[in-house]
Design an enzyme around this catalytic site. Structure first.
Site, PDB file in Angstrom:
ATOM      1  N   SER A 101      29.219 -68.467  -2.748  1.00 13.88           N
ATOM      2  CA  SER A 101      30.211 -69.405  -2.252  1.00 13.88           C
ATOM      3  C   SER A 101      30.942 -68.868  -1.015  1.00 13.88           C
ATOM      4  O   SER A 101      30.318 -68.497  -0.027  1.00 13.88           O
ATOM      5  CB  SER A 101      31.179 -69.733  -3.403  1.00 13.88           C
ATOM      6  OG  SER A 101      32.074 -70.749  -3.051  1.00 13.88           O
ATOM      7  N   LYS A 126      25.096 -70.469  -2.792  1.00 16.29           N
ATOM      8  CA  LYS A 126      25.956 -71.631  -3.059  1.00 16.29           C
ATOM      9  C   LYS A 126      26.689 -71.992  -1.774  1.00 16.29           C
ATOM     10  O   LYS A 126      27.744 -71.450  -1.479  1.00 16.29           O
ATOM     11  CB  LYS A 126      26.961 -71.346  -4.178  1.00 16.29           C
ATOM     12  CG  LYS A 126      27.761 -72.580  -4.593  1.00 16.29           C
ATOM     13  CD  LYS A 126      28.738 -72.262  -5.710  1.00 16.29           C
ATOM     14  CE  LYS A 126      29.421 -73.530  -6.218  1.00 16.29           C
ATOM     15  NZ  LYS A 126      30.196 -74.216  -5.171  1.00 16.29           N
TER      16      LYS A 126
END
Length: 212
Positions: A101, A126
């Protein structure tokens, strides 16, 4: 879960800020530093705003954190309107399969914009933001993917991950960490971490400099 992730991200930011302050003090004391190693292994990331808060400590005003692309293909470059760069020292970023992320965004930005080396294994992948929609029944929620993120040089992250410049995949990840302002032992010593050794060699030509 969201609250826990936010708390973890805040702790990561506090740890990084404490280390950055130490770096500034050493520079002021004219201690010779050859570079900086940033360990993002097993860092699950968090909200993009937290990534911006970290990026402004290293990037310069006008540099790009990431490129956001919506479903229609429209691109928006996330440019830092301001920064308080702490150092221009060479950087090495440690990554692994659990770097995800926002941590991937930060690693990608430092790699593309500053030439930081990535050492470790391919990251989680991600690179998509999601919007939470509460359904009418009041008991269900729906996650709707809205944007995909790419690095400043348009390297795709989502479901692909960032590939390291140098592969390092040790059986144990980190030996020491800072917890509540004190050093806590965890398995193998930090100085014996093979990825730390590789990073030191990349920066200063040999792991012996870690003890300086």
């Amino acid at each position: 879960l969201l609250d826990m992730q936010q708390q973890q991200q805040q702790q990561h930011q506090q740890d990084l800020a404490a280390q950055a302050n130490t770096l500034q003090r050493r520079q002021q004391q004219q201690q010779r530093l050859s570079g900086l190693i940033i360990d993002l292994r097993d860092n699950p990331g968090g909200i993009v705003e937290a990534g911006v808060d970290i990026a402004v400590d290293f990037l310069h005003q006008g540099q790009v954190l990431c490129v956001a692309v919506d479903k229609s293909g429209e691109e928006e470059r996330v440019v830092l309107p301001a920064a308080h760069t702490l150092t221009d020292l060479p950087l090495v970023i440690l990554i692994n399969k659990s770097t995800a992320s926002t941590s991937e965004l930060v690693a990608g930005a430092l790699h593309d914009e500053l030439g930081a080396s990535l050492i470790g294994t391919t990251t989680y992948g991600k690179g998509r933001t999601q919007r939470v929609i509460q359904l009418a029944d009041g008991t269900s929620t729906l996650l709707v993917s809205t944007m995909k993120y790419f690095t400043p040089k348009h390297t795709e992250i989502d479901k692909v991950g960032l590939k390291p410049d140098i592969v390092c995949d040790p059986p144990e990840v980190v030996g020491q960490r800072w917890v509540g302002g004190r050093q806590e032992e965890m398995g193998v010593s930090l100085l014996e971490d093979p990825c730390i050794k590789m990073a030191a060699e990349r920066l200063v030509g040999g792991p012996a400099a870690l003890g300086n």
